[in-house]
Design an enzyme around this catalytic site. Structure first.
Site, PDB file in Angstrom:
ATOM      1  N   ASP A   1      -4.032  -8.429  -4.290  1.00 48.76           N
ATOM      2  CA  ASP A   1      -4.231  -9.475  -3.293  1.00 48.76           C
ATOM      3  C   ASP A   1      -4.392 -10.842  -3.942  1.00 48.76           C
ATOM      4  O   ASP A   1      -3.951 -11.845  -3.386  1.00 48.76           O
ATOM      5  CB  ASP A   1      -5.456  -9.155  -2.426  1.00 48.76           C
ATOM      6  CG  ASP A   1      -5.097  -8.168  -1.338  1.00 48.76           C
ATOM      7  OD1 ASP A   1      -4.055  -8.377  -0.680  1.00 48.76           O
ATOM      8  OD2 ASP A   1      -5.808  -7.171  -1.166  1.00 48.76           O
TER       9      ASP A   1
ATOM     10  N   GLU B   1     -10.499 -11.094  -4.862  1.00 51.40           N
ATOM     11  CA  GLU B   1      -9.083 -10.941  -4.530  1.00 51.40           C
ATOM     12  C   GLU B   1      -8.562 -12.087  -3.676  1.00 51.40           C
ATOM     13  O   GLU B   1      -7.415 -12.081  -3.252  1.00 51.40           O
ATOM     14  CB  GLU B   1      -8.812  -9.587  -3.867  1.00 51.40           C
ATOM     15  CG  GLU B   1      -9.695  -9.261  -2.701  1.00 51.40           C
ATOM     16  CD  GLU B   1      -9.433  -7.860  -2.127  1.00 51.40           C
ATOM     17  OE1 GLU B   1      -8.467  -7.194  -2.533  1.00 51.40           O
ATOM     18  OE2 GLU B   1     -10.208  -7.448  -1.250  1.00 51.40           O
TER      19      GLU B   1
ATOM     20  N   HIS C   1       0.810  -1.213   0.000  1.00 49.69           N
ATOM     21  CA  HIS C   1       0.000   0.000   0.000  1.00 49.69           C
ATOM     22  C   HIS C   1       0.846   1.268   0.000  1.00 49.69           C
ATOM     23  O   HIS C   1       0.390   2.328  -0.431  1.00 49.69           O
ATOM     24  CB  HIS C   1      -1.033  -0.030   1.134  1.00 49.69           C
ATOM     25  CG  HIS C   1      -2.167  -0.937   0.783  1.00 49.69           C
ATOM     26  ND1 HIS C   1      -2.239  -2.247   1.198  1.00 49.69           N
ATOM     27  CD2 HIS C   1      -3.237  -0.750  -0.041  1.00 49.69           C
ATOM     28  CE1 HIS C   1      -3.313  -2.809   0.680  1.00 49.69           C
ATOM     29  NE2 HIS C   1      -3.940  -1.921  -0.076  1.00 49.69           N
TER      30      HIS C   1
ATOM     31  N   CYS D   1      -9.123  -3.728 -10.731  1.00 50.54           N
ATOM     32  CA  CYS D   1      -8.670  -2.503 -10.053  1.00 50.54           C
ATOM     33  C   CYS D   1      -7.329  -2.684  -9.347  1.00 50.54           C
ATOM     34  O   CYS D   1      -6.879  -1.785  -8.654  1.00 50.54           O
ATOM     35  CB  CYS D   1      -9.733  -1.993  -9.082  1.00 50.54           C
ATOM     36  SG  CYS D   1     -10.044  -3.133  -7.738  1.00 50.54           S
TER      37      CYS D   1
HETATM   38  C1  PEP Z   1      -6.145  -5.325  -4.816  1.00 51.62           C
HETATM   39  O1  PEP Z   1      -5.977  -6.105  -3.894  1.00 51.62           O
HETATM   40  O2  PEP Z   1      -5.774  -5.545  -5.989  1.00 51.62           O
HETATM   41  C2  PEP Z   1      -6.797  -4.020  -4.569  1.00 51.62           C
HETATM   42  C3  PEP Z   1      -7.115  -3.219  -5.563  1.00 51.62           C
HETATM   43  O3  PEP Z   1      -6.979  -3.631  -3.287  1.00 51.62           O
HETATM   44  P1  PEP Z   1      -5.804  -3.162  -2.321  1.00 51.62           P
HETATM   45  O4  PEP Z   1      -4.577  -2.966  -3.152  1.00 51.62           O
HETATM   46  O5  PEP Z   1      -6.246  -1.929  -1.643  1.00 51.62           O
HETATM   47  O6  PEP Z   1      -5.661  -4.319  -1.379  1.00 51.62           O
HETATM   48 MG    MG Z   2      -6.988  -5.822  -2.019  1.00 55.50          MG
END
Ligand code: PEP
Ligand code: MG
Length: 597
Positions: A466, A442, A198, A513
């Protein structure tokens, strides 16, 4: 004149862009300061320096008190006690006297004197046999960083602290990163993390070039104020660059700037393949203020609002009214374009001492996302869902649930939503009668359960960050297993392809995403697999749009079939890269160094 040898180090390219500048180390809690230099002051400056020291000490003390107050609003009172030890340090007479004496007797500036005295205290404590006392060194360093940050921020001394810096650190948590002052930071590099942690995600959102996973022995060679080039495209750091290297990078910076200006001229064009298939490109945002950048880069909606940053960045829990305001302002700014709000995804590497009462041994496998909301803090979840239901009447709002691993979780949330609708009805509060609910795909379980899930949700959004970590059992924040960050691993591709195929069969919307959505290396593949939407950090929309506009859907579909038969991640990536090269060679050139990682 620099006479130290140029040294190059390879890390993980986490956020694209170049930074050329001097280094500043962040040592604790996101408070950055330069290691004070040993210089002298005149006897006339003694009182000024002592006063500056006390002002900084007061500012640090007030900062800690404020933090305690924030914690008190969020959590149980006992968590607040954690900072009592730190307050004791700011009040320590012995420490204060030693610093004053060093300023007065040895004519040292306040920051240097304080730094030296703290180092002495830490060294003395570190050799003590008692573990509890030893652990207090972390508190001392934490307080020291606060004091030094304030001292240098207000310094009128001989070092310019207010110029822009490249930040180096062992680690920056997502909250540290969010707190970085963009006006003072050119980019950053840290030892920990990977492209999907993150911290990296925030760097991309903040448009800060970043390199993660840099070797510890390289970090040891770097000192505050050293010249550094940070190449966020290739993941390289160049310490003490020669004049030629610096000139070459300044040329590259200039060329990329011109290229991105040209791309910006295409922002009103739709993301349509040459044979007429249109995809939706939308923005991932962590902060409401970033919504303007979605328009700036020509995004058509918000595909992922990571709502947890509302909680991580705020003092106290955002109330129903505060959340309603935020959601409504997003909806009004986006007119009738879709806004997908992901409910609180706390856990994993986004930890919050105040919200989470228990430290878990494996936070990525613990009460994260919808699990945390349902099992640990239904109170917070209810507030968020009520605010979302109320906001649902103001625009095109959709709600997405993170970390789904079974159908029951969706059913439980839907039952809760019905209950809250009932509640709002009885309170005569206007709310949405139907709020589209989506599942993030995910976890491998969710991808394998796509068919039953498709019957109970309105859309899917594939979170590849994820999905990769859980499929390959490789922690996305651990640079030691970064080599397994393989979105084109056959196991991952099978899950993605299954999810998209099921969504299309059930006639529901499917987006991606995760970070591959904004990485042009994967665009031909994702287009060929039949995804409806790609959602990414807004600044990445331009290159992806350019690639899509140069692709033929028929070719991309054939390539996707071929990719799904590949037995190795490298071969699969190769096929997607070949398509990228022939469709948009200028974009391939831009991202090619990243594929060398
Ligand atoms: C992901 O896991 O791809 C996602 C978009 O969520 P995050 O990166 O916030 O876990
Ligand atoms: Mg995620």
């Amino acid at each position: 004149m620099n006479n130290q040898p140029e040294t190059v180090c390879q890390g993980i390219a986490a956020s694209s862009g170049y930074a050329i500048g001097r280094v500043c180390f962040v040592r604790q809690n996101g408070n950055f300061y330069l290691e004070p230099v040993d210089s002298s002051i005149t006897p006339e400056q003694i009182s000024v320096e002592i006063e500056a020291f006390h002002t900084a000490l007061d500012a640090a003390r007030n900062g800690i008190l404020k933090l305690q107050e924030e914690l008190r609003n969020k959590a149980e009172a006992h968590d607040v006690g954690i900072f009592d030890a730190q307050l004791l340090i700011t009040d320590d007479q012995l420490l204060t006297r030693e610093v004053e004496q060093m300023i007065a007797n040895e004519l040292k500036p306040a920051d240097y004197a304080f730094f030296k005295v703290v180092e002495k205290f830490v060294a003395a404590i570190a050799v003590m046999p008692d573990n509890y006392i030893k652990e207090r060194t972390a508190d001392i360093r934490d307080v020291a960083a606060r004091v030094l940050h304030h001292l240098q921020d207000n310094s009128s001394g001989n070092i310019e602290y207010d110029d822009q810096r490249i930040i180096l650190a062992h680690d920056l948590t997502p909250s540290d990163t969010a707190a970085l002052d963009r006006r003072r930071v050119l980019g950053f590099a840290v030892e920990t993390g990977s492209a999907t942690s993150h911290t990296a995600i925030l760097a991309r959102s903040m448009q800060l070039p970043a390199v993660l996973g840099i070797p510890g022995d390289f970090l040891e060679k770097v000192k505050d104020n050293d010249m550094l080039i940070l190449d966020g495209y290739s993941g390289k750091l160049i310490l003490h660059p020669t004049r030629e290297t610096e000139a070459e990078y300044r040329r590259k910076m200039e060329a990329t700037l011109i290229f991105f200006h040209k791309l910006a001229e295409e922002k009103r064009l739709s993301a349509e393949t040459r044979d007429g298939f249109v995809l939706q490109l939308s923005g991932n945002i962590e902060n409401v203020d970033d919504i303007d950048t979605v328009h700036e880069y020509g995004g058509c909606g918000i595909g992922l609002f990571r709502s947890e940053y509302m909680f991580l960045n705020s003092s106290g829990l955002p109330s129903e009214e505060e959340q309603l305001d935020i959601y409504c302002s997003m909806l009004s700014k986006m007119k009738n374009e879709p806004v997908v709000v992901r409910t609180l995804d706390i856990g994993g590497d986004k930890l919050d001492q105040a919200l989470q009462r228990y430290a878990e041994p494996n936070p990525f496998l613990g009460l994260r996302g919808v699990r945390f909301c349902l099992k640990e803090r239904p109170d917070i979840f209810r507030t968020q869902l009520r605010a979302l239901l109320r906001a649902g009447t103001y625009g095109n709002l959709r709600v997405m649930l993170p970390m789904v691993s079974c159908v029951e979780e969706i059913l439980e949330v839907k039952a809760l939503i019905s209950e809250l609708q009932e509640e709002l009805y009885h309170e005569h509060i206007e709310h949405a009668l139907h709020l589209p609910i989506g599942a993030m795909i995910e976890t491998p379980a969710a991808a394998l359960l796509a068919a039953p899930l498709a019957k109970v949700v309105d859309f899917f959004s594939i979170g590849t960050n994820d999905l990769v970590q859980y499929t390959l059992a490789a922690d996305r924040t651990n640079e030691r297993v970064n080599y397994l960050d393989m979105p084109t691993h056959p196991a991952v591709l099978t899950l993605i392809a299954n999810t998209i195929a099921v969504a299309r069969r059930h006639n529901i919307w499917v987006s991606v995403c995760g970070q591959i959505a904004g990485d042009p290396r994967f665009t031909p593949l994702l287009v060929g697999l039949g995804v409806h939407e790609l959602s990414m950090p807004p600044a990445l929309i331009g290159p992806v749009r350019r690639v899509i506009r140069n692709l033929q859907m028929a070719d991309a579909e054939l390539a996707a079939i071929e990719v799904l038969e590949c037995e190795t991640p490298a071969r699969a990536l190769d096929i997607s890269m070949q398509m990228l090269r022939s469709a948009a060679p200028e974009i391939a050139d831009l991202v090619a160094p990243a594929s060398d990682n």
